[in-house]
Design an enzyme around this catalytic site. Structure first.
Site: not given
Ligand SMILES: *Cc1c(COP(=O)(O)O)cnc(C)c1O
Length: 390
Positions: A82-83, A210-211, A247, A335
């Site tokens: 997501g980052t 995903g996580h 990839t 974090c």
């Molecule tokens: C967890 C989170 C992210 C980061 O996602 P990652 O896949 O861990 O890098 C970004 N924004 C929010 C609001 C999140 O809760």
């Protein structure tokens, strides 16, 4: 080989109430991904059959992710997190037009947005930080005033990870559209918990991960509207239609697709379940313990999240006591946990350092049970009574 971690005792099973930090992987998701680890290891860019199988699997996953977001498959770019998706959206918006080097965002974003904007500010990009009220909500008029003709991007998260506060995405999209600027939303916490439609809405970019959705860590996606200009963040090979080099993590992307398909099918059912667990938990604590307050917006809130301030309690201390009883929750975001800084989100809402430090977040998933939430509430009640007595 990694050693086993003798962490959990069978007599005291884990009660996991930190689903905004990460989630348990769904066994159906593991089953879907395994053939792509131990059988179909081909490179999806290779022209022969074992490569083509991997490439086809990527496209099925892309359709499933697009379905969850009500977008088109071509609008989905797979990323490593997501980052990364958020970084890609922000850097793309700045690269698209050298005359537009201004970003409007909020003070309560996840560090993926927050730190990226802080780094950019040091490099000369102008950042306008929009504050929030005591419920963690933004003021739309202030937002409208902050957006200028030389603004590259308005970036506001769909839902806050710490308080669950949901932002007025439609209205924010309308502001961006009326000023002719790009809108990005960090939808990582919202997907799978509330309906998230991004296709054909005027939103240019959305980040997901995903996580947080019962898929393994290390895979995410950026929704990039097909009419929006996109400048790649990672350069190299022509994977992902030339929009993200490297990839693809085929097995994890297959897992992500499956997790999104399940999230889409079970959204309403899961929403109802986590809402009833969360509300029962919250009501129980509010009625049995004195000096407890809910942080955030009680109306516009994710159904699975509660952030509670316990008067005269040190949140970190309570968190450790709960961990000893095998209950996992969070003080601030994952974090920043471990550090002694009070949450930037609660601070932005006007909480004192003391109140921010007295706050814990509990976040549920459909895998939690009524028995677990009841037991957790009982243990929290007894630990607080104990802490306040000393
Ligand atoms: C967890 C989170 C992210 C980061 O996602 P990652 O896949 O861990 O890098 C970004 N924004 C929010 C609001 C999140 O809760």
């Amino acid at each position: 080989m990694l050693k086993n971690f003798p962490l959990m005792s069978a007599s005291d099973p884990l009660i996991y109430l930190d689903n905004n930090a990460t989630t348990a992987v769904d066994p159906a998701v593991v089953e879907e991904m395994l053939p792509f680890l131990n059988q179909f290891y081909g490179n999806p860019s290779s022209p022969y059959r074992i490569g083509k199988i991997a490439a086809q699997a990527l496209e099925i996953a892309r359709e499933r992710v697009a379905m969850l977001l009500q977008a088109e498959p071509v609008e989905i770019i797979f990323t490593g997190s997501g980052t990364e998706a958020t970084n890609a959206a922000i850097y793309s918006a700045l690269a698209a037009d050298p005359d537009k080097q201004h970003i409007v965002t909020t003070r309560v974003e996840h560090s993926a947005t927050l730190k990226t904007c802080e780094v950019l500010a040091k490099k000369g990009v102008e950042i306008t930080w929009i504050g929030v009220d005591s419920k963690g909500q933004v003021d739309l008029q202030e937002m409208e005033k902050a957006v200028r003709s030389d603004t590259a991007l308005l970036s506001v998260m769909w839902a806050n990870n710490e308080t669950g506060t949901i932002f007025p995405i439609e209205e924010l999209t309308a502001i961006a559209r009326s000023k002719g600027i790009y809108f990005h939303t960090d939808a990582v916490q919202a997907v799978g918990k509330v309906p998230v439609k991004v296709g054909n809405t005027g939103i240019q970019f959305a980040s997901i991960s995903g996580h947080k959705l019962h898929c393994p860590k290390g895979v995410g996606a950026l929704y990039a509207n097909k009419r929006a200009r996109f400048v790649p963040f990672l350069t190299g090979g022509s994977q992902e239609n030339g929009r993200r080099a490297g990839t693809q993590n085929v097995a994890s992307i297959v897992a992500f697709g499956k997790a999104c398909e399940i999230a889409h099918q079970e959204l309403e059912q899961n929403k109802k379940k986590v809402l009833s667990l969360r509300d029962a938990f919250e009501q129980r604590l509010l009625s049995r313990i004195t000096g407890v307050e809910v942080n955030g917006d009680p109306q516009n809130r994710l159904p699975n999240t509660t952030n509670l301030a316990f008067e005269n309690i040190e949140g970190e201390g309570l968190l450790i006591l709960l961990d000893e009883n095998n209950i996992a929750c969070s003080a601030g975001s994952a974090c920043t946990a471990g550090s002694i800084h009070p949450s930037h989100v609660l601070k932005a809402m006007g909480c004192s350092d003391k109140k921010a430090r007295a706050s814990l977040r509990f976040s549920f998933s459909h895998l939690n049970t009524e028995e677990e939430t009841q037991r957790a509430a009982e243990i929290i009640e007894s630990k607080i009574t104990k802490l306040r007595a000393t």
